[in-house]
Design a protein around this motif. Sequence first.
Motif, short mmCIF file in Angstrom:
data_model
loop_
_atom_site.label_atom_id
_atom_site.label_comp_id
_atom_site.label_asym_id
_atom_site.label_seq_id
_atom_site.Cartn_x
_atom_site.Cartn_y
_atom_site.Cartn_z
N ILE A 100 -16.55 39.06 46.08
CA ILE A 100 -16.06 39.95 45.03
C ILE A 100 -15.21 39.17 44.03
O ILE A 100 -15.22 39.47 42.83
N ASP A 101 -14.51 38.14 44.48
CA ASP A 101 -13.75 37.31 43.55
C ASP A 101 -14.68 36.61 42.57
O ASP A 101 -14.36 36.48 41.38
N ASP A 102 -15.85 36.17 43.04
CA ASP A 102 -16.83 35.57 42.13
C ASP A 102 -17.33 36.59 41.11
O ASP A 102 -17.57 36.26 39.95
N TYR A 103 -17.48 37.84 41.55
CA TYR A 103 -17.88 38.90 40.63
C TYR A 103 -16.79 39.12 39.58
O TYR A 103 -17.09 39.22 38.38
N ARG A 104 -15.56 39.17 40.01
CA ARG A 104 -14.44 39.39 39.08
C ARG A 104 -14.30 38.23 38.09
O ARG A 104 -13.95 38.42 36.93
N ASN A 105 -14.57 37.01 38.57
CA ASN A 105 -14.35 35.82 37.75
C ASN A 105 -15.59 35.39 36.97
O ASN A 105 -15.62 34.31 36.39
N ASN A 106 -16.62 36.25 36.99
CA ASN A 106 -17.84 36.02 36.19
C ASN A 106 -18.64 34.81 36.64
O ASN A 106 -19.45 34.26 35.88
N ILE A 107 -18.45 34.39 37.89
CA ILE A 107 -19.38 33.43 38.49
C ILE A 107 -20.66 34.17 38.86
O ILE A 107 -21.76 33.64 38.77
N ILE A 108 -20.49 35.41 39.29
CA ILE A 108 -21.61 36.34 39.38
C ILE A 108 -21.66 37.07 38.05
O ILE A 108 -20.73 37.80 37.70
N LYS A 109 -22.71 36.87 37.30
CA LYS A 109 -22.76 37.33 35.91
C LYS A 109 -23.51 38.65 35.78
O LYS A 109 -24.46 38.91 36.51
N LEU B 107 -13.62 49.36 45.50
CA LEU B 107 -13.21 49.61 46.88
C LEU B 107 -12.28 48.51 47.37
O LEU B 107 -11.24 48.78 47.99
N ALA B 108 -12.63 47.26 47.08
CA ALA B 108 -11.79 46.14 47.49
C ALA B 108 -10.44 46.17 46.78
O ALA B 108 -9.40 45.89 47.39
N GLN B 109 -10.47 46.54 45.51
CA GLN B 109 -9.22 46.61 44.74
C GLN B 109 -8.28 47.66 45.29
O GLN B 109 -7.07 47.43 45.40
N GLU B 110 -8.80 48.81 45.67
CA GLU B 110 -7.96 49.89 46.17
C GLU B 110 -7.44 49.61 47.58
O GLU B 110 -6.49 50.25 48.03
N ASN B 111 -8.09 48.67 48.26
CA ASN B 111 -7.69 48.37 49.64
C ASN B 111 -7.25 46.92 49.80
O ASN B 111 -7.36 46.35 50.90
N GLU B 112 -6.75 46.31 48.72
CA GLU B 112 -6.46 44.88 48.75
C GLU B 112 -5.29 44.53 49.68
O GLU B 112 -5.14 43.37 50.07
N ASN B 113 -4.48 45.49 50.05
CA ASN B 113 -3.35 45.21 50.94
C ASN B 113 -3.69 45.39 52.41
O ASN B 113 -2.83 45.24 53.28
N THR B 114 -4.93 45.75 52.70
CA THR B 114 -5.35 45.90 54.09
C THR B 114 -5.89 44.57 54.62
O THR B 114 -6.11 43.62 53.86
#
Length: 405
Positions: A109-118, A217-224
């Motif tokens: 998901i970090d790759d998605y956020r950072n536009n490595i996954i385009k 989903l990952a953003q809303e649960n990032e502290n878990t």
Amino acid sequence: MAKIIPFKAVRPTRDKVCLVTCRSYEEYAPAELAAQLDFNPLSFLHVIKPAYTNQEKVSFEKRYRQVHQKYQDFKSENILVKDEKPAIYIHKIVTKNQSFTGIIVGTSIDDYRNNIIKKHEETLAFRVRVLKEYMQYSEFNTEPVLMTYANNKNIENWIFERTQKLADFEFSTTKKEINYLWKIDDAIEIDWIQNILKTENLYIADGHHRSEAVQLLAQENENTKNTSQDYLLSYLISENNVKVYEYNRLIKDLNGMTKEAFLKEVSVNYLIENKKQLPFQPTEKHQFGMYLDNEFYSLVLRNEKQDFKTVLESLDAQILYKTILSPLLSIKDLRNDERIEYMSGKQSILELKTIVDEGEFEVGFFLFPSNIEEIKALADANLIMPPKSTYIEPKFRSGIVIYEF
């Protein structure tokens, strides 16, 4: 640059896989869906569409909890079984006309956020939230995001060698497709493919809403401590192994114009040739087909109109929108305007002709399909395709490989 991971997939047992897996329930006609649910108790449709006869009376949350419970029932009955070791999976789909082979993995998901996954498509916030809530309550995903990577001979040779061995399962569908799956759980091999893909950018071909939903989903649960939400179920396939079809357009009226007035306005930007009853389909970019008043037309964009400054401006779907759909037919919102509908290029233009002849629509437009290079160029430039620009294969069956959150 791209990070991939193995995971412990939940899968049908070998003896049941042909009965469990299914197409997306939206692809079933009502009678076919009812027949599957009435006569095949092992169909994964029972999981994704529980209590289907009265779902319109059930809240989203209750429905998704029913999905979760039915999924757990399938596991408790050993219809679905979780692999003991993390693995990646080679999946091959053989259709009547083509064969597709790719790798099922988790992508970051970090790759998605950072536009490595385009990306190349815009998402609808409501649809993303619905998918996010579905995954949150059901706690699984079985529809991988289709992503492409640059043609790579090393990966191609590795896939070829591995697919010479007996598959973990092989089955045919009622659509006459053959599906194969090979599990790769050897740590050395997994490390090897991870290192190769570290050097690649990945491009989403199909599944933008699913990607954004998992990101949310990952953003809303990032502290878990649930790190499974940091990865996205993905099907990675070489860019030369995808099939891109166009989406053709059906329009309900001519926005108050007569046929003659409409053709005169179209001729400002296009050279028009009346093909009469001869079906016409575009054979190159910037050429369009049109069906109007029981006749086919060829529309060729005039040379003096071809001053494109971006790849988006040169895209046929965008050209049609800018020259005809918006200015002449007043269709501004391609997603929500009720006067426009879409048919994938897999369907014959004679099917489109029949629909127009039935009277609900007045005109149909046929487009030349985009290609993977256009999709990549748009993604690299952070540009967004118009809605319903591409219909991309392969399509993945539900219930083959399941990723749990």
